[in-house]
Scaffold this active site. Structure first.
Site, PDB file in Angstrom:
ATOM      1  N   ASP A 107     100.257 -68.268  72.090  1.00  0.00           N
ATOM      2  CA  ASP A 107     100.360 -69.530  71.199  1.00  0.00           C
ATOM      3  C   ASP A 107      98.981 -69.578  70.189  1.00  0.00           C
ATOM      4  OD1 ASP A 107     100.516 -71.600  69.975  1.00  0.00           O
ATOM      5  OD2 ASP A 107     101.455 -73.075  71.327  1.00  0.00           O
ATOM      6  N   ASP A 197     103.263 -68.497  64.816  1.00  0.00           N
ATOM      7  CA  ASP A 197     101.716 -68.572  65.686  1.00  0.00           C
ATOM      8  C   ASP A 197     102.212 -68.096  66.981  1.00  0.00           C
ATOM      9  OD1 ASP A 197     103.037 -71.235  66.166  1.00  0.00           O
ATOM     10  OD2 ASP A 197     101.528 -72.141  65.690  1.00  0.00           O
ATOM     11  N   GLU A 198     103.233 -67.935  67.400  1.00  0.00           N
ATOM     12  CA  GLU A 198     103.553 -68.288  68.947  1.00  0.00           C
ATOM     13  C   GLU A 198     104.785 -66.709  69.210  1.00  0.00           C
ATOM     14  OE1 GLU A 198     105.750 -70.884  70.794  1.00  0.00           O
ATOM     15  OE2 GLU A 198     105.082 -72.221  69.057  1.00  0.00           O
TER      16      GLU A 198
END
Length: 575
Positions: A107, A197-198
């Site tokens: 993350d 984003d992860e």
DNA sequence: GCGGATCAC
DNA sequence: TATGGTGATCCGC
């Protein structure tokens, strides 16, 4: 009976405040004084249509909870809980626990905000947000004031008057995101992104091949990401895709996992949102450990709560399979837009038209078409409604989208509307090469024809690559009814026309809607039965799995890149 | 199939 | 003054 003059702070109001403060409240970034923050939020929100709608939804939830408690009390009157059976379920789940895989959840730390700091280092250490009318990401400095993602920006500004507001720079995020993902792919080519984003990685093979411990491997990964992008990334290592993230290595044994779950707030479990949290809390469940304590209640109300899934959660058992999103898994494509409320019919239709144009362009770029259209609209009261209609033709042109959308919308008017959206489902992949190729490969049939020379017959008979102008028969020949009560033998070609012979593979192909999988298949006569066998088999397998089922993979986010690489960065505003 | 709700990000 | 967009899933009907 009289009401108390001063109602005590209820579960309901507490939950409502949480919502207004942003869904992520209480997760990270210790706020200075949550009481002050709550008061400011309540003051600013009070009386707004948004607030009133949230209040209404909360009241309905409270009613639902009362109903559930009533049901529970009724059910507990009678015997009928088989605790032994629950124990058996637990033992069975436990015996199926797979600790052989090393799964990493990574993350990026406040991704949007970090990218903005890279673009403009003077932002470092300042309270700022990235977003529009709603906060997407708050810098750590801003979080100290109680600013959270999901919060209305004007409220954020009230909480922190010196707050700097930055508009999204999607193309920058997309670029950085792709960089990070490609770095992570070195550790597992099957990486499963879960947003920009992860994502999830299975590093089992990588660790073995490079003789690394999981911790070393993740150290490498994080160093590589930082070295190549200057972004920091947190990661959690576990035997499955459970949370939490952060720098954490959950030991790979069942005792450690269950013990870790014991105090884990139920809200942290993926899939348990604000509503489920309140429902579970109403019967006493706050943590994953409480699931066991209240297993009898849950068992009685299996339908409401889903016993097996909760037992799995209690044990900390989740999917440990990491797969990249498959294009063919996409279920829908849509577009929606919010605007200052409009009541004028012509102006509303104009908005609908804009949405249609956007959707057409998205569908064209990603090469999808579909036959079910769902209109969504939100009133100025924030109430949301949907209206859908399925058709016997593939729809992707904006004129067609608009016609169908209008047909769904007009009967609803007059209304004062603040959002219009359209979504297309029952998709067909226009990019997909001739499906018979795939089937043939599967059965290792010889004589595959060149996909470039293939001819397809679309149900609408229009716009297909290489398709001849439709005959009248084709134009009318459309999809089979979706449900075939009489079974597979009813399958018939949607067009009886044979295709012009391919010199290399002269054979007849037909387009069918398979009555089992409901997918359109272009297929030769002799392989139709094979396809049906396959489908029926697949269904049988799925049914057999019913008992074991929901060890679900994390939700697949189809076509993430298509979404994130598209939007261009607008000029940046700083206010 | 349709519509409402919930959820993740 | 003012509270997003995309996609998935589940349930009840």
């Amino acid at each position: 009976m009289s009401m108390p003059a001063e109602p005590p702070p209820s579960q309901e109001t507490a939950s409502l405040v949480k919502r207004l403060a942003g869904p992520s409240t209480g997760k990270a970034g210790l706020a200075k004084d949550q009481e002050d923050i709550n008061r400011i939020i309540a003051d600013v929100s009070k009386g707004s249509r948004f607030y009133e709608n949230e209040k209404k939804k909360d009241k309905e939830l409270t009613k639902k909870i009362e109903h559930i408690l009533h049901l529970r009390d009724e059910l507990t009157q009678r015997p009928g809980v088989d605790l032994l059976k629950i124990e058996a379920s637990l033992r069975k789940l436990e015996s199926e626990r797979d600790l052989s895989q090393t799964i990493v959840h990574f993350d990026l730390d406040s991704f949007f905000a970090s990218v903005e700091v890279l673009n403009d280092p003077t932002l470092a250490g300042k309270p700022f947000i990235v977003g529009g009318s709603v906060v997407s990401t708050a810098s750590y400095e801003a979080r100290k004031y109680g600013v959270r993602s999901g919060m209305a920006s004007f409220i954020a500004k009230k909480l922190c008057p010196q707050l700097i507001s930055i508009s999204h720079g999607y193309s920058d995020y997309s670029e950085m995101s792709q960089k990070v993902m490609s770095i992570c792919k070195r550790y597992d080519p099957s990486l499963c992104p879960a947003g920009c984003d992860e994502g999830y990685l299975n590093i089992t093979a990588y660790c073995a091949e490079h003789d690394l411990s999981a911790d070393e491997c993740v150290q490498h990964l994080r160093s590589a990401v930082f070295a190549e992008t200057k972004l920091t990334v947190s990661a959690g290592i576990a035997a499955n895709t459970n949370k939490p993230n952060g720098q954490f290595h959950l030991p790979f044994n069942s005792e450690a996992i269950t013990s870790f779950m014991r105090d884990l707030p139920i809200r942290r479990v993926p899939g348990i949102g604000r509503v489920s949290e309140r429902l579970l809390e109403s019967i006493g469940i706050k943590t994953c450990g409480d699931i066991y304590t209240y297993r009898a209640t849950i068992s009685l109300m299996d339908k409401q709560f889903g016993l097996l899934h909760l037992l799995r959660t209690h044990l900390g058992i989740a999917s440990n399979s990491v797969q990249p999103p498959q294009r063919e898994e996409r279920k829908s494509i849509g577009a929606e837009r919010t605007f200052p409320p409009l009541a004028d019919k012509q102006k509303i239709l104009e908005k609908l038209n804009e949405v249609c144009a956007e959707l057409e362009s998205d569908m064209e770029e990603t090469q999808w078409t579909g036959r079910t259209i769902t209109l969504k609209y939100k009133l100025d009261s924030f109430e949301v409604f949907t209206r859908a209609k399925s058709h016997n033709r593939w729809i992707s042109k904006k004129e067609d989208l608009f016609a169908v959308g209008q047909e769904l919308l007009l009967p609803e008017l007059p209304l004062s509307i603040r959002l219009i959206g359209l979504r297309v489902t029952k998709l067909k992949d226009l990019r997909e090469p001739d499906p018979s190729i795939g089937i043939k490969r599967f059965f290792e049939t010889t004589n595959s024809s060149s996909p470039n020379k293939k001819r397809k017959v679309s149900p609408s008979g229009q716009d297909e690559l290489n398709a001849d102008p439709p005959t009248e028969d084709e134009t009318l020949a459309t999809l089979l009814p979706q449900h075939q009560p009489d079974g597979p033998q009813n399958a018939r070609p949607t067009s009886s026309r044979s295709v012009k012979p391919d010199p290399e593979a002269p054979r007849e192909t037909h387009t069918y809607i398979c009555p089992v999988c409901e997918k359109e298949v272009t297929i030769e006569n002799q392989t139709l039965n094979e396809h049906l066998d396959l489908c029926l088999n697949r269904n049988a397998i799925r049914q057999a799995q019913g008992e074991v089922k929901p060890v679900r993979a994390p939700p697949k986010q189809g076509d993430i890149w298509e979404r994130w690489t598209k939007k261009a960065s607008g000029s940046k505003k700083r206010t």
